[in-house]
Design a protein around this motif. Structure first.
Motif, PDB file in Angstrom:
ATOM      1  N   ASP A   1       2.028   0.799   3.104  1.00 40.80           N
ATOM      2  CA  ASP A   1       2.572   2.228   3.692  1.00 40.80           C
ATOM      3  C   ASP A   1       2.253   1.922   5.069  1.00 40.80           C
ATOM      4  O   ASP A   1       3.212   2.610   5.952  1.00 40.80           O
ATOM      5  N   HIS A   2       1.295   1.602   5.839  1.00 41.10           N
ATOM      6  CA  HIS A   2       1.249   1.714   7.091  1.00 41.10           C
ATOM      7  C   HIS A   2       2.050   1.174   8.110  1.00 41.10           C
ATOM      8  O   HIS A   2       2.468   1.610   9.287  1.00 41.10           O
ATOM      9  N   ASN A   3       2.679  -0.133   7.372  1.00 46.59           N
ATOM     10  CA  ASN A   3       3.404  -0.794   8.716  1.00 46.59           C
ATOM     11  C   ASN A   3       4.821  -1.004   7.893  1.00 46.59           C
ATOM     12  O   ASN A   3       5.396  -2.021   8.152  1.00 46.59           O
TER      13      ASN A   3
ATOM     14  N   GLY B   1       4.241   4.952  -1.474  1.00 48.42           N
ATOM     15  CA  GLY B   1       4.152   6.080  -0.597  1.00 48.42           C
ATOM     16  C   GLY B   1       2.571   5.722   0.031  1.00 48.42           C
ATOM     17  O   GLY B   1       1.953   4.983  -0.185  1.00 48.42           O
ATOM     18  N   ILE B   2       2.342   6.899   0.983  1.00 50.00           N
ATOM     19  CA  ILE B   2       1.295   6.627   1.706  1.00 50.00           C
ATOM     20  C   ILE B   2      -0.110   6.873   0.681  1.00 50.00           C
ATOM     21  O   ILE B   2      -0.071   7.780  -0.133  1.00 50.00           O
ATOM     22  N   VAL B   3      -1.059   5.853   0.943  1.00 51.71           N
ATOM     23  CA  VAL B   3      -2.192   5.915  -0.125  1.00 51.71           C
ATOM     24  C   VAL B   3      -2.565   7.326  -0.482  1.00 51.71           C
ATOM     25  O   VAL B   3      -3.170   7.368  -1.561  1.00 51.71           O
ATOM     26  N   HIS B   4      -2.933   8.190   0.545  1.00 45.50           N
ATOM     27  CA  HIS B   4      -3.461   9.217   0.164  1.00 45.50           C
ATOM     28  C   HIS B   4      -2.516  10.457  -0.487  1.00 45.50           C
ATOM     29  O   HIS B   4      -2.918  11.605  -0.699  1.00 45.50           O
ATOM     30  N   VAL B   5      -1.463  10.066  -0.412  1.00 45.36           N
ATOM     31  CA  VAL B   5      -0.343  10.882  -1.027  1.00 45.36           C
ATOM     32  C   VAL B   5      -0.247  10.504  -2.574  1.00 45.36           C
ATOM     33  O   VAL B   5      -0.248  11.341  -3.334  1.00 45.36           O
TER      34      VAL B   5
ATOM     35  N   GLY C   1      -9.705   1.688   2.769  1.00 44.90           N
ATOM     36  CA  GLY C   1     -10.035   1.188   4.305  1.00 44.90           C
ATOM     37  C   GLY C   1      -8.959   1.912   5.274  1.00 44.90           C
ATOM     38  O   GLY C   1      -8.338   1.487   5.894  1.00 44.90           O
ATOM     39  N   ASP C   2      -9.228   3.131   5.216  1.00 43.71           N
ATOM     40  CA  ASP C   2      -8.390   4.227   6.006  1.00 43.71           C
ATOM     41  C   ASP C   2      -9.241   5.578   6.059  1.00 43.71           C
ATOM     42  O   ASP C   2      -9.595   6.030   5.131  1.00 43.71           O
ATOM     43  N   SER C   3      -9.431   5.945   7.350  1.00 40.57           N
ATOM     44  CA  SER C   3     -10.389   7.179   7.420  1.00 40.57           C
ATOM     45  C   SER C   3      -9.887   8.393   7.038  1.00 40.57           C
ATOM     46  O   SER C   3     -10.741   9.151   6.263  1.00 40.57           O
ATOM     47  N   HIS C   4      -8.507   8.458   6.629  1.00 39.50           N
ATOM     48  CA  HIS C   4      -8.108   9.776   5.850  1.00 39.50           C
ATOM     49  C   HIS C   4      -8.214   9.762   4.248  1.00 39.50           C
ATOM     50  O   HIS C   4      -7.674  10.645   3.811  1.00 39.50           O
ATOM     51  N   THR C   5      -9.107   8.677   3.849  1.00 39.77           N
ATOM     52  CA  THR C   5      -9.518   8.868   2.424  1.00 39.77           C
ATOM     53  C   THR C   5     -10.127  10.210   2.029  1.00 39.77           C
ATOM     54  O   THR C   5     -10.118  10.539   1.011  1.00 39.77           O
TER      55      THR C   5
ATOM     56  N   GLY D   1       5.537  14.533   8.842  1.00 38.90           N
ATOM     57  CA  GLY D   1       5.187  13.446   7.810  1.00 38.90           C
ATOM     58  C   GLY D   1       3.690  13.261   8.086  1.00 38.90           C
ATOM     59  O   GLY D   1       2.554  14.021   8.802  1.00 38.90           O
ATOM     60  N   SER D   2       3.118  11.961   7.493  1.00 38.85           N
ATOM     61  CA  SER D   2       1.800  11.697   7.462  1.00 38.85           C
ATOM     62  C   SER D   2       1.039  12.307   6.375  1.00 38.85           C
ATOM     63  O   SER D   2       1.581  13.047   5.820  1.00 38.85           O
ATOM     64  N   CYS D   3      -0.239  11.717   6.044  1.00 37.78           N
ATOM     65  CA  CYS D   3      -0.940  12.016   4.978  1.00 37.78           C
ATOM     66  C   CYS D   3      -1.377  13.409   4.845  1.00 37.78           C
ATOM     67  O   CYS D   3      -2.120  14.011   4.037  1.00 37.78           O
ATOM     68  N   THR D   4      -1.277  13.953   6.283  1.00 33.98           N
ATOM     69  CA  THR D   4      -1.816  15.427   6.463  1.00 33.98           C
ATOM     70  C   THR D   4      -0.717  16.210   6.031  1.00 33.98           C
ATOM     71  O   THR D   4      -1.061  17.380   5.500  1.00 33.98           O
TER      72      THR D   4
ATOM     73  N   GLY E   1       6.322   6.376   4.189  1.00 34.27           N
ATOM     74  CA  GLY E   1       5.442   5.361   4.900  1.00 34.27           C
ATOM     75  C   GLY E   1       4.801   6.130   5.995  1.00 34.27           C
ATOM     76  O   GLY E   1       4.765   7.509   6.000  1.00 34.27           O
ATOM     77  N   CYS E   2       3.763   5.502   6.561  1.00 34.19           N
ATOM     78  CA  CYS E   2       2.903   6.317   7.627  1.00 34.19           C
ATOM     79  C   CYS E   2       3.776   6.656   8.974  1.00 34.19           C
ATOM     80  O   CYS E   2       3.213   7.604   9.624  1.00 34.19           O
ATOM     81  N   SER E   3       4.530   5.524   9.188  1.00 32.15           N
ATOM     82  CA  SER E   3       5.468   5.679  10.448  1.00 32.15           C
ATOM     83  C   SER E   3       4.926   6.306  11.768  1.00 32.15           C
ATOM     84  O   SER E   3       4.117   5.632  12.182  1.00 32.15           O
ATOM     85  N   ALA E   4       5.436   7.478  12.343  1.00 35.24           N
ATOM     86  CA  ALA E   4       5.107   7.569  13.688  1.00 35.24           C
ATOM     87  C   ALA E   4       3.541   8.410  13.652  1.00 35.24           C
ATOM     88  O   ALA E   4       3.442   8.776  14.710  1.00 35.24           O
ATOM     89  N   CYS E   5       3.094   8.197  12.424  1.00 39.02           N
ATOM     90  CA  CYS E   5       1.574   8.918  12.491  1.00 39.02           C
ATOM     91  C   CYS E   5       0.779   7.852  13.348  1.00 39.02           C
ATOM     92  O   CYS E   5      -0.040   8.248  14.088  1.00 39.02           O
ATOM     93  N   LEU E   6       1.109   6.454  13.138  1.00 38.84           N
ATOM     94  CA  LEU E   6       0.400   5.463  13.931  1.00 38.84           C
ATOM     95  C   LEU E   6       1.385   4.624  14.647  1.00 38.84           C
ATOM     96  O   LEU E   6       0.705   3.688  15.703  1.00 38.84           O
ATOM     97  N   GLY E   7       2.431   4.760  14.580  1.00 37.15           N
ATOM     98  CA  GLY E   7       3.409   3.795  15.274  1.00 37.15           C
ATOM     99  C   GLY E   7       3.387   2.298  15.163  1.00 37.15           C
ATOM    100  O   GLY E   7       3.496   1.725  16.126  1.00 37.15           O
TER     101      GLY E   7
ATOM    102  N   SER F   1       1.047  15.162  12.089  1.00 34.54           N
ATOM    103  CA  SER F   1      -0.048  14.181  11.652  1.00 34.54           C
ATOM    104  C   SER F   1      -1.513  14.674  12.373  1.00 34.54           C
ATOM    105  O   SER F   1      -1.672  15.846  12.419  1.00 34.54           O
ATOM    106  N   ASN F   2      -2.286  13.740  12.257  1.00 33.55           N
ATOM    107  CA  ASN F   2      -3.616  14.253  12.368  1.00 33.55           C
ATOM    108  C   ASN F   2      -4.352  13.850  13.660  1.00 33.55           C
ATOM    109  O   ASN F   2      -5.612  14.141  13.902  1.00 33.55           O
ATOM    110  N   ARG F   3      -3.643  12.831  14.424  1.00 36.71           N
ATOM    111  CA  ARG F   3      -4.444  12.374  15.532  1.00 36.71           C
ATOM    112  C   ARG F   3      -3.519  12.366  16.907  1.00 36.71           C
ATOM    113  O   ARG F   3      -2.288  11.884  16.805  1.00 36.71           O
TER     114      ARG F   3
ATOM    115  N   GLY G   1      -1.671   7.184  23.340  1.00 32.47           N
ATOM    116  CA  GLY G   1      -0.664   6.198  22.689  1.00 32.47           C
ATOM    117  C   GLY G   1      -0.845   6.133  21.259  1.00 32.47           C
ATOM    118  O   GLY G   1      -0.175   5.046  20.796  1.00 32.47           O
ATOM    119  N   ARG G   2      -1.370   6.816  20.405  1.00 35.40           N
ATOM    120  CA  ARG G   2      -1.349   6.729  19.062  1.00 35.40           C
ATOM    121  C   ARG G   2       0.131   6.788  18.560  1.00 35.40           C
ATOM    122  O   ARG G   2       0.290   5.934  17.483  1.00 35.40           O
ATOM    123  N   GLN G   3       1.090   7.451  18.996  1.00 42.16           N
ATOM    124  CA  GLN G   3       2.358   7.416  18.517  1.00 42.16           C
ATOM    125  C   GLN G   3       3.362   6.615  19.265  1.00 42.16           C
ATOM    126  O   GLN G   3       4.486   6.495  19.305  1.00 42.16           O
TER     127      GLN G   3
HETATM  128  S1  SF4 Z   1      -3.582   8.794   8.874  1.00 41.71           S
HETATM  129 FE1  SF4 Z   1      -1.613   8.124   9.325  1.00 41.71          FE
HETATM  130  S2  SF4 Z   1      -1.825   5.977   9.427  1.00 41.71           S
HETATM  131 FE2  SF4 Z   1      -3.517   6.755   8.193  1.00 41.71          FE
HETATM  132  S3  SF4 Z   1      -3.097   6.877   6.198  1.00 41.71           S
HETATM  133 FE3  SF4 Z   1      -2.325   8.870   7.293  1.00 41.71          FE
HETATM  134  S4  SF4 Z   1      -0.536   8.682   7.653  1.00 41.71           S
HETATM  135 FE4  SF4 Z   1      -1.173   6.629   7.263  1.00 41.71          FE
END
Ligand code: SF4
Lengths: 197, 464
Positions: free
Chosen positions: B62-64, B106-110, B127-131, B341-344, B402-408, B424-426, B430-432
């Motif tokens: 998802d991330h990449n 899909g995005i792991v948290h979705v 291994g992702d803080s938004h778990t 987008g993003s897991c948020t 995918g995670c897409s522009a959440c983390l670019g 997104s959440n952050r 430079g995050r995006q």
């Molecule tokens: S915060 Fe962004 S990069 Fe991390 S899992 Fe959610 S969508 Fe993906």
């Protein structure tokens, strides 16, 4: 993991608060599949104004600045859980990070990689910034055995906290995985006795 | 004294306690993805050990991953190598992978929740803080680093120090146009981006109970942005209803047994938290961030704080990066990009809200509006409901999951100096993308900004 007992070194000063892991290592550099080489991209967006144009104002680009201790403002390592942040700092050559506050996940990640986070009081942090700015050649001593950090020849020192298990691991170069693997039987017994959620 | 829900679940999972040290915590489900797993797999290989419980490990890419032409080989060589490494590792170690092209990708948290893998009472790590997102189902879910990923792979356990507990209660009824994203941005703006450090949060109160499961996920997702280890919400009928019938939900007798257990999962009346906060739902308006951490948010009609004295060095630095002035209003500020987008906020409810808002309208000419669904299932559902056509007519680009522009990490980046209203959440520097200026907001506020081309009070759309 490498052992850590004591260190005597000059400091690199980064008096910025809330340094998040996206600054330490931006996501676009997380595409590697090994742990090495991340130091090249440490703080990259602060080190370079554009590709190949170093930012002369950033501390790591200033002549004469070196040291294995990074001193930073409070809430260091917030944000993403990427362990690459700890790898990048370690790979660049840092062995200790001093701050008045660390984000939880970063702290764990650092300790799991032989990088020692030393949490000091706000006053002590201000002192280090002051003394080391005035005299950049000042060396700071970090003694893990005694849990003591002291600044150069001054009398200024402070005790720091670390839980005794982590301290033991750092001093002996053991990591958590070694510890857990030795608990395999206990884990299997737990699985049998517990109906999983 | 009674126990909190967090304590109950935690205690049930402790295998061993190290004297004056951390605890060995048993993990029920472990999600992995391409970015933080390769080093952990390499570690197992170096020790010559298998994944201890492969059936409790779930992988996705998802991330990449690109969000266009996912059927073609990934163009970027490094990204391709990372995704290929995941495929190879999962194959070698016997881990189920929902990779590109798989209907569950899909995005792991979705995907965890939508597949019914995420259930009440569990311990879940990734291994992702938004778990923390998974906590909306009444479980303990938190992000870990790659060394910890390796621990879990090797032993299905992780060494952790038990966090403190925090209660955040929100009572009352939300104003029109205010979504759960606004609620959580509001809470973070009140507690700051480090206000929850060392804590695990339980969200409760009538305003939280009134939220749908997807809206609850948005709240728990961002609990980490207060520095907390995670957040959870006690399960209720809505939770059970949501899980029922999902691909990996318990079936038959197993369902009844689980359900009976899940119903016991709540904080005792007399339990005490290490800290407690109360908020009123009525006080919350649509939120937007002006700075470079998620705590730097204001109500849409409010003014950016003034820089005064040395205490606001962080604020000054942020405003300089964002090229915004202290004391000014964000309303009416021109924007260039919108990212939904993003897991948020990339679930079907989010897409429905956006589609409803933009139906029959057109986005502002100069704005690029991108919508990235959280998963293949969300994408499929959106198409089934015809949302893709509505969005397309309005000038929004519907991408692949995918995670897409959440983390670019992939190509989806916001260019230097451009303003992006993002769900997104952050909003870190430079995050995006290098130099990108992110303003976090709800999907409604983002959609409104796409239509008008500037920061807009979404309540204006509901007036008539
Ligand atoms: S915060 Fe962004 S990069 Fe991390 S899992 Fe959610 S969508 Fe993906």
């Amino acid at each position: 993991m490498e052992k850590f007992v004591k260190l005597n070194s000059k400091c690199v000063l980064l008096p910025v608060e809330d340094i998040d892991t996206d600054q330490i290592i931006p996501a676009r550099f997380l595409k590697a599949v090994s742990r090495e080489g991340f130091g090249d991209n440490l703080f990259i967006d602060w080190r370079y104004l554009e590709e190949n144009v170093p930012n002369a104002e950033f501390v790591l680009n200033q002549p004469g600045v070196s040291g294995e201790i990074l001193v930073a403002g409070r809430n260091f390592g917030c944000g993403s859980s990427r362990e690459h942040a700890a790898w990048a700092l370690y790979d660049y050559g840092f062995r200790v990070i001093v701050s008045s506050f660390f984000a939880d996940i970063f702290k764990n990640n650092a300790l799991n990689n032989g990088l020692l986070p030393v949490q000091v009081s706000e006053e002590f942090l201000t002192q280090i910034f002051k003394i080391c700015t005035e005299k950049p050649e000042t060396e700071v001593q970090v003694n893990l055995e005694e849990q003591l950090i002291s600044i150069g020849n001054t009398q200024v020192s402070e005790k720091f906290d670390i839980n005794s298990y982590k301290k033991y691991c750092m001093i002996n170069g053991f990591d958590d995985i070694d510890f857990l693997i030795n608990k395999a039987e206990e884990i299997k017994a737990f699985e049998e006795n517990n109906i999983l959620a | 004294m009674g126990k909190t829900l967090f304590d109950k679940i935690w205690n049930k999972h402790v295998v061993h306690t190290v004297e004056d040290g951390p605890q060995v915590l048993y993990i029920d489900k472990h999600f992995i993805h391409e970015v933080t797993s390769p080093q952990a797999f390499a570690g197992l290989r170096a020790r010559n050990i298998p994944v201890f419980r492969p059936l409790q490990t779930i992988a996705t890419a998802d991330h990449n991953v690109p969000t266009e032409n996912q059927h073609l080989p990934i163009k970027d060589a490094l990204s391709r190598h990372q995704v290929d490494t995941l495929i190879k590792n999962c194959d070698e170690f016997g881990v189920e992978l929902y990779g590109l092209g798989h209907p569950y990708q899909g995005i792991v948290h979705v995907i965890g929740p939508e597949l019914g893998i995420t259930q009440p009472g569990m311990t879940i790590v990734c291994g992702d803080s938004h778990t923390s997102t998974h906590g909306a189902f009444g479980n303990i879910a938190f992000g870990i680093g790659s060394s910890e990923v390796e621990q879990v792979m090797a032993t299905q356990c992780v060494l952790q120090t038990k966090p403190k507990t925090m209660k955040i209660q929100v009572d009352g009824e939300l104003n029109k146009g205010v979504l759960s994203k606004d609620v959580v941005l509001y809470i973070i703006s009140q507690l700051t981006s480090s206000g929850g450090t060392g804590h695990f949060i339980e969200f409760c109160g009538s305003a939280i109970e009134a939220l749908s499961m997807e809206a609850r996920m948005t709240i728990c997702n961002m609990s980490i942005e207060m520095g907390a280890r995670g957040g959870l919400i006690a399960p209720d009928e809505k939770t059970f209803e949501y899980i029922k019938g999902k691909a990996f939900a318990p079936k038959g007798d197993a369902w009844d047994t689980k359900l009976a257990y899940w119903k016991t999962l709540k904080t005792d009346e007399d339990a005490e938290f290490d800290s407690t906060f109360h908020f009123k739902a009525e006080d919350i308006e649509p939120m937007i961030t002006y700075g470079t951490n998620p705590g730097m948010g204001i109500g849409i009609s409010q003014f950016i704080p003034q820089v005064n004295g040395t205490s606001s060095a962080g604020l000054e630095k942020s405003l300089k990066y964002m090229e915004l002035k202290g004391g000014s209003q964000l309303l009416g500020h021109a924007i260039d990009y919108v990212f939904i987008g993003s897991c948020t906020n990339s679930r079907i409810e989010d897409l429905r809200l956006v589609a409803e808002m933009v139906k029959g309208k057109k986005k502002a000419e100069h704005v690029q509006a991108m919508i990235v669904p959280g998963s293949r299932q969300v994408e499929k559902q959106a198409i089934a409901e015809g949302l893709d056509l509505i969005l397309k007519d309005a000038g929004f680009e519907l991408r692949q999951p995918g995670c897409s522009a959440c983390l670019g990490m992939n190509e989806d980046k916001v260019p230097k100096g451009k303003y992006c209203v993002s769900t997104s959440n952050r909003n870190f520097e430079g995050r995006q993308g290098p130099g990108a200026r992110t303003m976090l907001a709800s999907p409604l506020t983002a959609a409104a900004a796409a239509l008008t081309g500037k920061i807009t009070d979404v309540r204006d759309f509901f007036k008539d």
